[in-house]
Structure formats: C-alpha cells, structure tokens
Design a protein around this motif. Structure first.
Motif, PDB file in Angstrom:
ATOM      1  N   LEU A 190     -16.085   2.487  -7.999  1.00 29.60           N
ATOM      2  CA  LEU A 190     -14.864   1.955  -8.620  1.00 29.60           C
ATOM      3  C   LEU A 190     -15.039   1.774 -10.125  1.00 29.60           C
ATOM      4  CD1 LEU A 190     -14.135  -0.685  -5.881  1.00 29.60           C
ATOM      5  CD2 LEU A 190     -12.506   1.071  -6.597  1.00 29.60           C
ATOM      6  N   CYS A 191     -16.243   1.461 -10.547  1.00 30.17           N
ATOM      7  CA  CYS A 191     -16.465   1.174 -11.965  1.00 30.17           C
ATOM      8  C   CYS A 191     -17.711   1.878 -12.459  1.00 30.17           C
ATOM      9  CB  CYS A 191     -16.607  -0.330 -12.197  1.00 30.17           C
ATOM     10  SG  CYS A 191     -17.054  -0.693 -13.912  1.00 30.17           S
ATOM     11  N   PRO A 192     -17.563   2.812 -13.389  1.00 34.45           N
ATOM     12  CA  PRO A 192     -18.734   3.537 -13.889  1.00 34.45           C
ATOM     13  C   PRO A 192     -19.648   2.679 -14.750  1.00 34.45           C
ATOM     14  CG  PRO A 192     -16.772   4.175 -15.108  1.00 34.45           C
ATOM     15  CD  PRO A 192     -16.308   3.293 -13.999  1.00 34.45           C
ATOM     16  N   LEU A 193     -19.162   1.495 -15.159  1.00 32.49           N
ATOM     17  CA  LEU A 193     -19.965   0.643 -16.037  1.00 32.49           C
ATOM     18  C   LEU A 193     -20.705  -0.454 -15.280  1.00 32.49           C
ATOM     19  CD1 LEU A 193     -17.421   0.274 -18.970  1.00 32.49           C
ATOM     20  CD2 LEU A 193     -19.368   1.808 -18.833  1.00 32.49           C
ATOM     21  N   ALA A 195     -19.371  -3.035 -13.718  1.00 33.43           N
ATOM     22  CA  ALA A 195     -18.776  -4.374 -13.903  1.00 33.43           C
ATOM     23  C   ALA A 195     -18.329  -4.995 -12.588  1.00 33.43           C
ATOM     24  CB  ALA A 195     -17.591  -4.280 -14.864  1.00 33.43           C
ATOM     25  N   ILE A 196     -18.143  -4.183 -11.556  1.00 29.54           N
ATOM     26  CA  ILE A 196     -17.728  -4.723 -10.253  1.00 29.54           C
ATOM     27  C   ILE A 196     -18.993  -4.945  -9.434  1.00 29.54           C
ATOM     28  CG2 ILE A 196     -16.382  -4.262  -8.165  1.00 29.54           C
ATOM     29  CD1 ILE A 196     -14.429  -2.688  -9.865  1.00 29.54           C
ATOM     30  N   ILE A 220     -18.323  -6.968 -19.592  1.00 28.92           N
ATOM     31  CA  ILE A 220     -18.370  -5.491 -19.607  1.00 28.92           C
ATOM     32  C   ILE A 220     -16.953  -4.934 -19.723  1.00 28.92           C
ATOM     33  CG2 ILE A 220     -18.960  -3.439 -18.263  1.00 28.92           C
ATOM     34  CD1 ILE A 220     -21.290  -4.980 -17.074  1.00 28.92           C
ATOM     35  N   CYS A 221     -16.012  -5.506 -18.968  1.00 24.33           N
ATOM     36  CA  CYS A 221     -14.623  -5.005 -19.019  1.00 24.33           C
ATOM     37  C   CYS A 221     -14.042  -5.088 -20.431  1.00 24.33           C
ATOM     38  CB  CYS A 221     -13.730  -5.784 -18.055  1.00 24.33           C
ATOM     39  SG  CYS A 221     -14.197  -5.628 -16.313  1.00 24.33           S
ATOM     40  N   CYS A 224     -14.694  -1.997 -22.121  1.00 25.71           N
ATOM     41  CA  CYS A 224     -14.322  -0.800 -21.348  1.00 25.71           C
ATOM     42  C   CYS A 224     -13.366   0.092 -22.141  1.00 25.71           C
ATOM     43  CB  CYS A 224     -13.657  -1.240 -20.045  1.00 25.71           C
ATOM     44  SG  CYS A 224     -13.071   0.123 -19.038  1.00 25.71           S
ATOM     45  N   ALA A 228      -8.847  -0.102 -19.965  1.00 32.31           N
ATOM     46  CA  ALA A 228      -8.664  -1.554 -20.064  1.00 32.31           C
ATOM     47  C   ALA A 228      -8.156  -1.910 -21.461  1.00 32.31           C
ATOM     48  CB  ALA A 228      -9.971  -2.275 -19.778  1.00 32.31           C
ATOM     49  N   ARG A 241      -6.632  -5.028 -16.775  1.00 32.11           N
ATOM     50  CA  ARG A 241      -7.320  -3.915 -16.090  1.00 32.11           C
ATOM     51  C   ARG A 241      -6.350  -3.053 -15.302  1.00 32.11           C
ATOM     52  NH1 ARG A 241     -10.438  -6.733 -12.200  1.00 32.11           N
ATOM     53  NH2 ARG A 241     -11.537  -4.824 -11.698  1.00 32.11           N
ATOM     54  N   ALA A 244      -6.801   0.490 -16.078  1.00 32.68           N
ATOM     55  CA  ALA A 244      -8.204   0.926 -16.176  1.00 32.68           C
ATOM     56  C   ALA A 244      -8.584   1.833 -15.009  1.00 32.68           C
ATOM     57  CB  ALA A 244      -9.128  -0.288 -16.237  1.00 32.68           C
ATOM     58  N   LEU A 245      -9.706   2.499 -15.185  1.00 34.35           N
ATOM     59  CA  LEU A 245     -10.176   3.450 -14.167  1.00 34.35           C
ATOM     60  C   LEU A 245     -10.302   2.805 -12.788  1.00 34.35           C
ATOM     61  CD1 LEU A 245     -11.337   6.168 -13.317  1.00 34.35           C
ATOM     62  CD2 LEU A 245     -13.544   5.442 -14.236  1.00 34.35           C
ATOM     63  N   CYS A 246     -10.816   1.573 -12.739  1.00 34.90           N
ATOM     64  CA  CYS A 246     -11.002   0.908 -11.443  1.00 34.90           C
ATOM     65  C   CYS A 246      -9.655   0.757 -10.736  1.00 34.90           C
ATOM     66  CB  CYS A 246     -11.662  -0.455 -11.637  1.00 34.90           C
ATOM     67  SG  CYS A 246     -10.878  -1.491 -12.889  1.00 34.90           S
TER      68      CYS A 246
HETATM   69  S1  SF4 Z   1     -11.910  -2.488 -16.477  1.00 37.98           S
HETATM   70 FE1  SF4 Z   1     -12.465  -1.562 -14.491  1.00 37.98          FE
HETATM   71  S2  SF4 Z   1     -13.430   0.418 -15.048  1.00 37.98           S
HETATM   72 FE2  SF4 Z   1     -13.393  -0.848 -16.924  1.00 37.98          FE
HETATM   73  S3  SF4 Z   1     -15.406  -1.924 -16.945  1.00 37.98           S
HETATM   74 FE3  SF4 Z   1     -13.935  -3.323 -15.933  1.00 37.98          FE
HETATM   75  S4  SF4 Z   1     -14.154  -2.888 -13.729  1.00 37.98           S
HETATM   76 FE4  SF4 Z   1     -15.075  -1.148 -14.852  1.00 37.98          FE
END
Ligand code: SF4
Length: 289
Positions: A190-193, A195-196, A220-221, A224, A228, A241, A244-246
């Motif tokens: 769900l999150c490439p960084l 953060a989840i 982290i978000c 992003c 985000a 968010r 955002a990608l997630c």
């Molecule tokens: S907004 Fe979503 S995709 Fe971006 S860092 Fe946070 S959880 Fe990850």
C-alpha cells in the motif's frame, strides 16, 4: 422515518449531498469534552453528517502523475470550502426554517490545539474541534479502513464531510454493520515508503463497531511525493492522503473486489502506478494492483 428527518435528508440531497447520516447525541457519550458536540451546543440532540464525493476523475491526473493541481481544487479546497460548505449551509438554513437551531461544522481537524482558555469552570478551552470522520461512523455512513481513511459503501475513500448540530430530535441511522475494508494488501504493497505499519495496528471501537487500523507514520506521509498534500487547515493535523498512492490503491482494490456501489465502465487503475520516491520499485506486471 419521521417527516422532519426525511425532509432534512431530501433537502440535503437536493442541495448536492451524496451522503447524509444522522447520529443521536447519545452516540457521543464516550467522546472527550475537547471534541464533543455537546461542548459546542449543550442542547444538541442530533448530529447530521453530510458528505459529497470526490469524483473519480478528479484523481485521474494524480493517478497518471501528470496533473496534481486539479485534485487540490476539485478534490480538496473547492470541495470542502465551496461545494460541501454550500450543501451544509443550505441544509442548516432548512433546519432553521423549521424552527430548530442548526450549527454548521466545517472540516477543521481535531488535531488543531486549543487557542484560548476555558471561559467557565468545567468547560474545555476553545476551540472545540469535532472529528468529522469519527462522526460519520457514528452517523452510520461507513467505517475507518485499515489505512486509517474513512470508507463508505458507495465511494470507498472518495468523499469529504461537514456536519450540523441541531436541537431537533431526528431519527438516527443504524451503525454500518458490514465491513467494507477486507485488508486485501500487505502494508508494504500500500505504501512504498513504509509509512503504513502493520506492526503498530490498533483496534478502534466506535459505537460498538470494531475496526483494525494500521499505525501510520505521518512524519513520512508529510514528505510523500506520491499524491499526499499538506493539511489545508493546520500543520499539526495529518496530511491529506485522499489523493495519495495508498488511497488510490485502496480505491482500485475496492472497485476490483466489487465492494463499492459507485461503479464505472472501466477500472480506475489502468497501468502500473507511478511512484516518486520508493524503497522498492513497481514493475509492470510484477504487482497486481
Ligand atoms: S500518503 Fe500514503 S503513499 Fe504517501 S507515505 Fe503516507 S501512507 Fe505512504
């Protein structure tokens, strides 16, 4: 449904509401005074929560990585401050035309710290901020999904809310019983960084409805670059968010699983999603999302 409740819902829909839910004030009895509607309106008997959709096309430019600003207007600023605000205010006017007081609530996040001192013993300091996504759960409109974002059966994560407190006793909607979120993907998908955080899950309980929510590292978000945006109201609040990608992955997954009522001729996700800063890379065909 009693006639006043039906009339208020009909009027809100005519004024543009996609979602209208009602909670009786007793459903807020476990909410702290700093976030409780009764601190703003001690005679409140009902909370009317009003939502309007983020149209799926508003997210298209973000999904393709080619146009981020339109979402910021139609999906965030204008949606909150024009479209939902007008629908909410028109509904408040209608309630007051029927001799009941109506307090409109803008989507100011509950993380905004107090900016004054209590005006009398026992009062919370101003400003009391109501968590509108929490209120929407109490009004039967949906749930908080695993990613920490509100989900409705109709739109998944694609909506924004405002609310009205009123001294009218209205007929409440039932709490949504069936879960929308199926926890279909691992946090790292769900999150490439990163953060989840699946290792920091908590179980939220609102009006008897239990929801498992992952830990979210908002630090982290805030960095992003995958759709985000900074919170439009206060830096202490989590970033937005919903583009955002997630969240876009969540939309894609819910649609593909047939879990949303607002359906389309073509799928939302048409090609591998882009990612600006990644710990791992999406490769075409490798990741089925
Ligand atoms: S907004 Fe979503 S995709 Fe971006 S860092 Fe946070 S959880 Fe990850």
């Amino acid at each position: 449904m009693d006639r006043l409740t039906q009339a208020i819902k009909d009027h809100a829909r005519q004024a543009g509401a996609d979602l209208v839910g009602i909670a009786d004030i007793a459903r807020f009895k476990d909410v702290a005074p700093e976030h409780n509607p009764l601190s703003i309106m001690p005679e409140a008997r009902s909370v009317v929560v009003i939502g309007r959709r983020i149209t799926r096309g508003t997210l298209r430019g973000v999904e393709e990585g080619t146009q981020m600003s339109q979402y910021g207007m139609y999906g965030y600023d204008w949606l909150d401050n024009r479209f939902v605000a007008i629908t909410t205010f028109r509904t408040a006017e209608f309630i007051e035309d029927h001799r009941w007081e109506a307090v409109p609530l803008a989507p100011l996040p509950p993380q905004i710290p107090p900016s004054g001192i209590p005006v009398r013993p026992g009062s919370p300091a101003p400003n009391v901020m109501i968590d509108l996504e929490d209120a929407a759960v109490r009004a039967g409109l949906g749930e908080i999904g695993y990613c920490g974002v509100f989900l409705s059966p109709r739109f998944g994560p694609r909506q924004r809310f405002q609310a009205i407190l009123t001294d009218a006793e209205l007929e409440p909607d039932p709490i949504l019983a069936e879960a929308i979120c199926q926890r279909c993907l691992e946090p790292e998908k769900l999150c490439p960084l990163g953060a989840i955080r699946g290792d920091q899950e908590t179980t939220l309980e609102i009006c008897g409805r239990k929801m498992v929510v992952a830990g979210i590292d908002y630090g982290i978000c805030r960095t992003c670059k995958n759709g985000a945006r900074p919170n439009a109201y206060h830096q202490a609040a989590p970033p937005d968010r919903l583009g955002a990608l997630c969240t876009r992955t969540c939309i894609s997954q819910l649609e593909r699983a047939g879990r949303l009522e607002n359906t389309f001729e073509h799928p939302f996700r048409k090609r591998a999603p882009w990612a600006a800063v990644v710990k791992w890379e999406y490769r075409e065909g490798e990741l089925d999302i």
